[in-house]
Design a protein around this motif. Structure first.
Motif, PDB file in Angstrom:
ATOM      1  N   GLN B  21       0.825  -1.213   0.000  1.00  0.00           N
ATOM      2  CA  GLN B  21       0.000   0.000   0.000  1.00  0.00           C
ATOM      3  C   GLN B  21       0.860   1.264   0.000  1.00  0.00           C
ATOM      4  O   GLN B  21       0.361   2.364   0.107  1.00  0.00           O
ATOM      5  CB  GLN B  21      -0.925   0.030   1.230  1.00  0.00           C
ATOM      6  CG  GLN B  21      -1.810  -1.175   1.375  1.00  0.00           C
ATOM      7  CD  GLN B  21      -2.999  -1.146   0.435  1.00  0.00           C
ATOM      8  OE1 GLN B  21      -3.219  -0.163  -0.260  1.00  0.00           O
ATOM      9  NE2 GLN B  21      -3.757  -2.226   0.405  1.00  0.00           N
ATOM     10  N   PHE B  22       2.161   1.048  -0.069  1.00  0.00           N
ATOM     11  CA  PHE B  22       3.049   2.202  -0.026  1.00  0.00           C
ATOM     12  C   PHE B  22       3.590   2.518  -1.423  1.00  0.00           C
ATOM     13  O   PHE B  22       3.120   1.987  -2.420  1.00  0.00           O
ATOM     14  CB  PHE B  22       4.216   1.928   0.933  1.00  0.00           C
ATOM     15  CG  PHE B  22       3.812   1.889   2.370  1.00  0.00           C
ATOM     16  CD1 PHE B  22       3.831   3.040   3.133  1.00  0.00           C
ATOM     17  CD2 PHE B  22       3.423   0.705   2.964  1.00  0.00           C
ATOM     18  CE1 PHE B  22       3.471   3.005   4.466  1.00  0.00           C
ATOM     19  CE2 PHE B  22       3.057   0.661   4.297  1.00  0.00           C
ATOM     20  CZ  PHE B  22       3.080   1.819   5.049  1.00  0.00           C
ATOM     21  N   GLU B 145      -7.677   2.175   4.439  1.00  0.00           N
ATOM     22  CA  GLU B 145      -6.739   3.131   3.903  1.00  0.00           C
ATOM     23  C   GLU B 145      -6.962   4.511   4.459  1.00  0.00           C
ATOM     24  O   GLU B 145      -8.074   4.949   4.643  1.00  0.00           O
ATOM     25  CB  GLU B 145      -6.913   3.173   2.400  1.00  0.00           C
ATOM     26  CG  GLU B 145      -5.731   3.779   1.773  1.00  0.00           C
ATOM     27  CD  GLU B 145      -5.414   3.099   0.483  1.00  0.00           C
ATOM     28  OE1 GLU B 145      -4.298   3.288   0.020  1.00  0.00           O
ATOM     29  OE2 GLU B 145      -6.277   2.399  -0.046  1.00  0.00           O
ATOM     30  N   GLU B 146      -5.894   5.170   4.725  1.00  0.00           N
ATOM     31  CA  GLU B 146      -5.987   6.531   5.199  1.00  0.00           C
ATOM     32  C   GLU B 146      -4.986   7.349   4.414  1.00  0.00           C
ATOM     33  O   GLU B 146      -4.103   6.815   3.767  1.00  0.00           O
ATOM     34  CB  GLU B 146      -5.629   6.584   6.690  1.00  0.00           C
ATOM     35  CG  GLU B 146      -6.810   6.296   7.597  1.00  0.00           C
ATOM     36  CD  GLU B 146      -7.902   7.360   7.488  1.00  0.00           C
ATOM     37  OE1 GLU B 146      -7.662   8.403   6.858  1.00  0.00           O
ATOM     38  OE2 GLU B 146      -8.980   7.125   8.030  1.00  0.00           O
ATOM     39  N   LEU B 147      -5.121   8.642   4.495  1.00  0.00           N
ATOM     40  CA  LEU B 147      -4.163   9.492   3.818  1.00  0.00           C
ATOM     41  C   LEU B 147      -2.779   9.288   4.407  1.00  0.00           C
ATOM     42  O   LEU B 147      -2.605   9.335   5.614  1.00  0.00           O
ATOM     43  CB  LEU B 147      -4.554  10.952   4.012  1.00  0.00           C
ATOM     44  CG  LEU B 147      -5.682  11.434   3.148  1.00  0.00           C
ATOM     45  CD1 LEU B 147      -6.024  12.855   3.527  1.00  0.00           C
ATOM     46  CD2 LEU B 147      -5.272  11.361   1.693  1.00  0.00           C
ATOM     47  N   ILE B 148      -1.832   9.052   3.563  1.00  0.00           N
ATOM     48  CA  ILE B 148      -0.461   9.007   4.042  1.00  0.00           C
ATOM     49  C   ILE B 148       0.236  10.174   3.380  1.00  0.00           C
ATOM     50  O   ILE B 148       0.565  10.131   2.209  1.00  0.00           O
ATOM     51  CB  ILE B 148       0.238   7.706   3.617  1.00  0.00           C
ATOM     52  CG1 ILE B 148      -0.553   6.509   4.123  1.00  0.00           C
ATOM     53  CG2 ILE B 148       1.654   7.682   4.148  1.00  0.00           C
ATOM     54  CD1 ILE B 148      -0.116   5.204   3.515  1.00  0.00           C
ATOM     55  N   ARG B 229      -1.934   7.707  11.609  1.00  0.00           N
ATOM     56  CA  ARG B 229      -1.646   8.568  10.465  1.00  0.00           C
ATOM     57  C   ARG B 229      -0.392   9.381  10.721  1.00  0.00           C
ATOM     58  O   ARG B 229      -0.099   9.732  11.861  1.00  0.00           O
ATOM     59  CB  ARG B 229      -2.830   9.493  10.186  1.00  0.00           C
ATOM     60  CG  ARG B 229      -4.039   8.696   9.766  1.00  0.00           C
ATOM     61  CD  ARG B 229      -5.291   9.504   9.834  1.00  0.00           C
ATOM     62  NE  ARG B 229      -5.337  10.491   8.781  1.00  0.00           N
ATOM     63  CZ  ARG B 229      -6.358  11.305   8.605  1.00  0.00           C
ATOM     64  NH1 ARG B 229      -7.378  11.271   9.408  1.00  0.00           N
ATOM     65  NH2 ARG B 229      -6.347  12.176   7.620  1.00  0.00           N
TER      66      ARG B 229
END
Lengths: 185, 254
Positions: B21-22, B145-148, B229
């Motif tokens: 996910q990165f 998923e969250e904002l990274i 986060r």
């Protein structure tokens, strides 16, 4: 039917509709109104909203028309009640952009561009309804072909896919000969 | 309330935090190009290759599940470097700059990234503009998923600095299998619950040398599953760590 009346009817319908209304749908609802008369009334409505400094405007999104709040008032709207916008990480956003620009596109093509596996992210985007499976390619393994959904257009305030700026407008680069001394700032 | 779904162990291989996910290898390249403030059209290939390999080494030491084609990009870089350093013959006049092999895909990618940023900057429904909320239910699906807003490489960079300041030792010498990843994740969450947010460096301030790596892995895993986060202050570059907002009705900071 008088033109003003038609305009008022359309305003009433747009006010109550939860999804963008295409002209075709308005014609089904308003007997005897032609496509041209409806389009004219919509244009007049758009101008009315714009002229009166209203808090809402009439937007053309996803092939239809919808009344939306104006962006400059978002902080007030958020105090009215909690909304939950769709949140995407940067990698998910990139994957979505690739699908939007390169569609119809295969998973393998997206992975070639990003250099990363995108299976998990594609699943997430499908779950969120932002992309959809548009078919399968006639290749060994019949790989899935992806494209964006109508909801994608609705969420991103796009009339249709042609409303996206072309890729050439990003990151100025001609792709011809690269001269080492060149500086693009 | 909380998912107790820990990371998947893969036998004796260690923790294996997955990175899918990165960001990927091209992000690392762009990151290095920006960090070194070099011209993308005139990449100092030897230096960038060396740094790229340094990051791969770090990722491998951390035993992270290397996402994507980092190794493929690394071998492309090494190949280009050898061609740049050792011109093959005298007929080099019209030869294409070997660096184009990496510059082309890199630019195509940079362009798509740019497009993604612009897309995200549009007037998003339910973030910037509002209508009768037709898709409220289906849109609020729980996601992982969250904002990274901080990239993996920013985190790796910051971690490198933590290790270097913690000791003169190399990362290699750190013990890394003494602590259970789940315990560390719980520790980190607990510390975050007690405060509004922590500096990235504070996360490591009270842990022993043997715990540095597992603490970092715990952080990555928490980001991945959306419980934590991470944001970077654009002005001073300071990275801060926060608890992600609870998805249940109750918010902790009432």
């Amino acid at each position: 039917m008088p033109e003003n009346n038609l305009k008022a009817i359309i305003e009433c319908l747009l006010f109550l509709s939860e999804t963008p209304l295409p002209v075709k749908r308005l014609r089904e609802i308003i007997p005897g109104a032609g496509a041209e008369a409806i389009s004219g009334a919509i244009q007049a409505l758009i101008e009315d909203f714009a002229q009166d400094h209203r808090g809402i405007e009439l937007r053309e999104v996803a092939g239809g028309f919808q009344i939306r709040s104006r962006p400059e008032f978002k902080d007030y709207v958020k105090r009215l009640r909690q909304f939950q916008p769709t949140r995407l990480s940067a990698p998910a956003m990139e994957t979505l952009a690739i699908v939007a620009y390169k569609q119809p596109v295969l998973k393998a093509e997206i992975e070639r561009l990003r250099g990363v596996e995108v299976g998990g992210i594609l699943r997430l985007l499908i779950e969120k309804g932002l992309i959809r499976i548009v078919g399968r390619k006639n290749l060994p393994g019949r790989p899935i072909i992806y494209g964006t959904s109508r909801k994608f257009l609705e969420l991103f305030d796009l009339m249709d896919l042609s409303a996206l700026p072309t890729l050439e407008e990003f990151f100025q680069w001609t792709g011809e000969s690269v001269d080492g001394a060149r500086k693009d700032s | 309330m909380e998912s107790n779904e820990g990371p998947k162990y893969s036998g004796s291989e260690g923790y294996r935090v997955k990175l899918d996910q990165f960001e990927g290898p091209l992000d690392l390249l762009l990151f290095l190009v920006r960090k070194n403030e070099v011209d993308i059209y005139d990449i100092p290939i030897a230096r960038i290759t060396e740094e790229f390999l340094g990051y791969i080494e770090l990722i491998e030491i951390l035993d992270l599940d290397l996402a994507g084609d980092f190794l493929a990009v690394a071998s492309t870089l090494i190949h280009i470097k050898s061609r740049v350093l050792l011109p093959e013959g005298p007929e080099e006049e019209d030869a294409e700059d070997p660096r184009l092999d990496i510059v082309r895909p890199l630019l195509e990618y940079a362009r798509l990234k740019d497009a993604a940023v612009k897309l995200e900057g549009r007037h998003l429904l339910f973030r910037d503009v509002f209508s009768r909320d037709f898709v409220a239910e289906e849109m609020n699906e729980e996601t992982e998923e969250e904002l990274i807003s901080v990239s993996l490489f920013d985190l790796l960079s910051a971690f490198k600095r933590v290790v270097e300041s913690a000791s003169r030792a190399k990362i290699l010498e750190l013990e890394q299998h003494e602590y259970a990843l789940e315990d560390k994740m719980a520790d980190v969450l607990e510390r975050l619950r007690a405060v509004k947010g922590l500096l990235f460096t504070e996360l490591f301030s009270s842990v022993g040398r043997g715990e540095l790596i597992v603490t970092f892995l715990a952080l990555l895993e928490l980001i991945r599953v959306g419980m934590v986060r991470v944001f970077q202050n654009t002005a001073d570059g300071v990275i801060r760590v926060f608890l992600a907002p609870q998805r249940s009705g109750k918010s902790p900071d009432a």
